[in-house]
Design a protein around this motif. Sequence first.
Motif, mmCIF file in Angstrom:
data_model
loop_
_atom_site.group_PDB
_atom_site.id
_atom_site.type_symbol
_atom_site.label_atom_id
_atom_site.label_comp_id
_atom_site.label_asym_id
_atom_site.label_seq_id
_atom_site.Cartn_x
_atom_site.Cartn_y
_atom_site.Cartn_z
ATOM 1 N N SER A 210 1.310 -1.329 -0.459
ATOM 2 C CA SER A 210 0.085 0.406 -0.299
ATOM 3 C C SER A 210 1.213 1.208 0.195
ATOM 4 C CB SER A 210 -1.038 0.298 1.565
ATOM 5 O OG SER A 210 -0.093 0.342 2.458
ATOM 6 N N THR A 211 2.097 1.136 0.507
ATOM 7 C CA THR A 211 2.927 2.298 0.461
ATOM 8 C C THR A 211 3.171 2.881 -0.400
ATOM 9 O OG1 THR A 211 5.018 0.902 0.250
ATOM 10 C CG2 THR A 211 3.960 1.295 2.799
ATOM 11 N N LEU A 212 3.224 2.025 -1.757
ATOM 12 C CA LEU A 212 3.842 2.615 -3.022
ATOM 13 C C LEU A 212 2.085 2.452 -3.992
ATOM 14 C CD1 LEU A 212 3.777 -0.485 -4.788
ATOM 15 C CD2 LEU A 212 5.886 -0.470 -4.192
ATOM 16 N N ALA A 213 0.776 2.849 -3.021
ATOM 17 C CA ALA A 213 -0.304 2.821 -4.152
ATOM 18 C C ALA A 213 -0.208 4.254 -4.949
ATOM 19 C CB ALA A 213 -1.193 3.271 -3.378
ATOM 20 N N GLY A 214 0.195 5.211 -4.563
ATOM 21 C CA GLY A 214 0.768 6.265 -5.852
ATOM 22 C C GLY A 214 1.290 5.673 -7.133
ATOM 23 N N GLU A 215 2.077 4.906 -7.112
ATOM 24 C CA GLU A 215 2.724 4.056 -8.089
ATOM 25 C C GLU A 215 1.823 3.022 -9.215
ATOM 26 O OE1 GLU A 215 5.248 6.254 -8.300
ATOM 27 O OE2 GLU A 215 4.460 6.894 -7.177
ATOM 28 N N VAL A 216 0.638 2.664 -9.088
ATOM 29 C CA VAL A 216 -0.122 1.610 -9.287
ATOM 30 C C VAL A 216 -0.531 2.267 -10.586
ATOM 31 C CG1 VAL A 216 -1.897 -0.210 -8.678
ATOM 32 C CG2 VAL A 216 0.157 0.127 -7.513
ATOM 33 N N GLU A 217 -1.034 1.598 -11.771
ATOM 34 C CA GLU A 217 -2.210 1.849 -12.987
ATOM 35 C C GLU A 217 -3.685 1.577 -12.168
ATOM 36 O OE1 GLU A 217 -2.953 0.107 -16.919
ATOM 37 O OE2 GLU A 217 -0.741 1.143 -16.816
ATOM 38 N N ASN A 218 -4.703 3.066 -12.054
ATOM 39 C CA ASN A 218 -5.768 2.486 -12.119
ATOM 40 C C ASN A 218 -5.471 1.293 -10.445
ATOM 41 O OD1 ASN A 218 -8.738 1.991 -11.817
ATOM 42 N ND2 ASN A 218 -8.561 1.169 -13.848
ATOM 43 N N PRO A 219 -5.529 2.289 -9.412
ATOM 44 C CA PRO A 219 -5.301 1.204 -8.586
ATOM 45 C C PRO A 219 -7.089 0.794 -7.798
ATOM 46 C CG PRO A 219 -5.075 3.555 -7.922
ATOM 47 C CD PRO A 219 -4.973 3.383 -9.663
ATOM 48 N N SER A 220 -8.098 1.215 -8.447
ATOM 49 C CA SER A 220 -8.965 0.979 -7.514
ATOM 50 C C SER A 220 -9.471 -0.286 -7.874
ATOM 51 C CB SER A 220 -10.651 2.371 -8.046
ATOM 52 O OG SER A 220 -10.279 1.967 -9.424
ATOM 53 N N LYS A 221 -8.993 -0.523 -9.265
ATOM 54 C CA LYS A 221 -9.576 -2.043 -9.705
ATOM 55 C C LYS A 221 -8.176 -2.514 -9.591
ATOM 56 C CE LYS A 221 -13.054 0.054 -13.224
ATOM 57 N NZ LYS A 221 -12.851 0.110 -14.329
ATOM 58 N N THR A 222 -6.771 -2.136 -9.611
ATOM 59 C CA THR A 222 -6.147 -3.240 -9.815
ATOM 60 C C THR A 222 -5.537 -3.718 -8.400
ATOM 61 O OG1 THR A 222 -5.212 -1.909 -11.769
ATOM 62 C CG2 THR A 222 -3.111 -3.227 -10.258
ATOM 63 N N PHE A 223 -5.360 -2.949 -7.227
ATOM 64 C CA PHE A 223 -5.153 -3.529 -6.382
ATOM 65 C C PHE A 223 -6.019 -4.321 -5.757
ATOM 66 C CE2 PHE A 223 -2.390 -2.794 -2.793
ATOM 67 C CZ PHE A 223 -1.541 -2.107 -2.952
ATOM 68 N N PRO A 224 -7.341 -4.948 -5.530
ATOM 69 C CA PRO A 224 -8.419 -5.736 -5.128
ATOM 70 C C PRO A 224 -7.842 -6.763 -5.734
ATOM 71 C CG PRO A 224 -9.636 -3.955 -5.021
ATOM 72 C CD PRO A 224 -8.678 -3.786 -5.527
ATOM 73 N N LYS A 225 -7.652 -6.834 -6.924
ATOM 74 C CA LYS A 225 -7.410 -8.106 -8.177
ATOM 75 C C LYS A 225 -5.988 -8.211 -7.918
ATOM 76 C CE LYS A 225 -10.225 -6.716 -11.877
ATOM 77 N NZ LYS A 225 -10.218 -6.912 -13.250
ATOM 78 N N ALA A 226 -5.178 -7.698 -7.128
ATOM 79 C CA ALA A 226 -3.830 -8.044 -7.415
ATOM 80 C C ALA A 226 -3.482 -8.948 -5.626
ATOM 81 C CB ALA A 226 -3.151 -6.701 -6.872
ATOM 82 N N MET A 227 -4.512 -8.312 -4.754
ATOM 83 C CA MET A 227 -4.455 -9.052 -3.711
ATOM 84 C C MET A 227 -4.947 -10.197 -3.707
ATOM 85 S SD MET A 227 -2.920 -7.750 -0.603
ATOM 86 C CE MET A 227 -2.231 -5.923 -0.901
#
Length: 483
Positions: A210-227
């Motif tokens: 989560s500390t590099l969430a600002g470097e993720v493309e489209n975090p609202s969709k990418t983060f949950p799928k990646a988790m």
Amino acid sequence: MGDERANIAPKLTILPLIALIFYDVSGGPFGVEDSVSTGGGPLLALLGFLVFPFIWSIPEALVTAELATSFPQNGGYVVWISAAFGPFWGFQEGFWKWFSGVMDNALYPVLFLDYLKRSFPVFSHIFARIPALLGITASLTYLNYRGLHIVGFSAVVLAVFSLCPFVVMTILSIPRIRPRKWLVVDYSMVNWRGYFNSMFWNLNYWDKASTLAGEVENPSKTFPKAMFGAVVLVVCSYLVPLLAGTGALETDSSEWSDGYFAEVGALIGGAWLKWWIQAAAAMSNMGLFEAEMSSDAYQLLGMSEMGMIPSVFASRSKYGTPTFSILCSAIGVIFLSWMSFQEILEFLNFLYSIGMLLELAAFIKLRMKKPDLHRPYKVPLQTFGAIMLCLPPAALLVLVMCLASAQTFLISGVIIAVGFLLYPSLSQAKNRGWVKFISDEQGATLPDVEDRLVEPQPREEVLDEAVIRLLSESPSSPNIANQ
């Protein structure tokens, strides 16, 4: 200039993000061997990696997915804690997590050489070991400096290489597996402190990415799928090799210690598989180092952007990476690389537990304090359900802390005291102009950080993500998010 570079730098996509989360948490089955010996046999080890993910990993991953998509900026949990409890506790969270992260990262170059010395005994001698440690740390630090997208791609390659020998070992073990061997347990040999510490250490750090969430493309969709993908990958990378090794061999549980999977490979496939597993273990430590350093460095960058620490930590290179933050983390790794795995594991777990209790409390507090906060991904539970979700991991955290030794309590108390003193010291330095902070231009102080965290509103579909920005404050004009 740094912001422009950050915008130009390629963003992380789902596959590199899964690989980075995988290395933040696991890196493969290396290190899980202790769960067999401390658990008195295969049964408790296998049950642990089946049950603990439901008690601990999945709740932590869900909490991280919701908060990381609600606050998609560098700094991660520091931002969540600041929004829930104010910047003082946000700073303490950041200090504990960064300190424990650097200590954890100091182990990986050492473990890398420990695997190599099995085949190259020269690395047992200090005259060869010290230059090798410095060279490995410098090389991996440079890789971080060159760009997060390169680190993410490297993590994907390293993950594939590290897991392949275990796929081969599992296939070769199938004819020899006898399920009755999985049920062996000797309760008189169980070391509960070691068992719980081993389980906890192998299944934590889901919040690190989560500390590099600002470097993720489209975090609202990418983060949950990646988790979700990382949870499945981590659990399988532990369970499958353990099922293969314990089910195919008649070995005493006391023989299962760090590095024993190499011997398991030799017994199942031969010397060539042992060498492959040793090489995979060494490369896995490189991936663990890269993921940890990225998380630590971007956490410092996020704290600097919030005005918590001096602006030098937010300076970026031409590759968009936080130069001084990476350098600071690397120096910490070099100075702490003399510590052993046994010395540091319990201490890391204790500090991490304190921070995670604060994160779970922030998750509940934000549900109640900011019910209208835009949450692109929301755990499908109401407030009462969210509290029930957090109770099992909170109970596990308290248990891990209660099992800690007196020395761990003492050292952790010193670190906590340092954090409490550091916050007002930085505030004084800021107010007197001794050190430059990003928020100096707005005339803000550290306690203003919470006021400068605002709740984002739903944006157009193209920008369907929560954007939390530090605001330029002026008494004559409304707050406008920095672009």
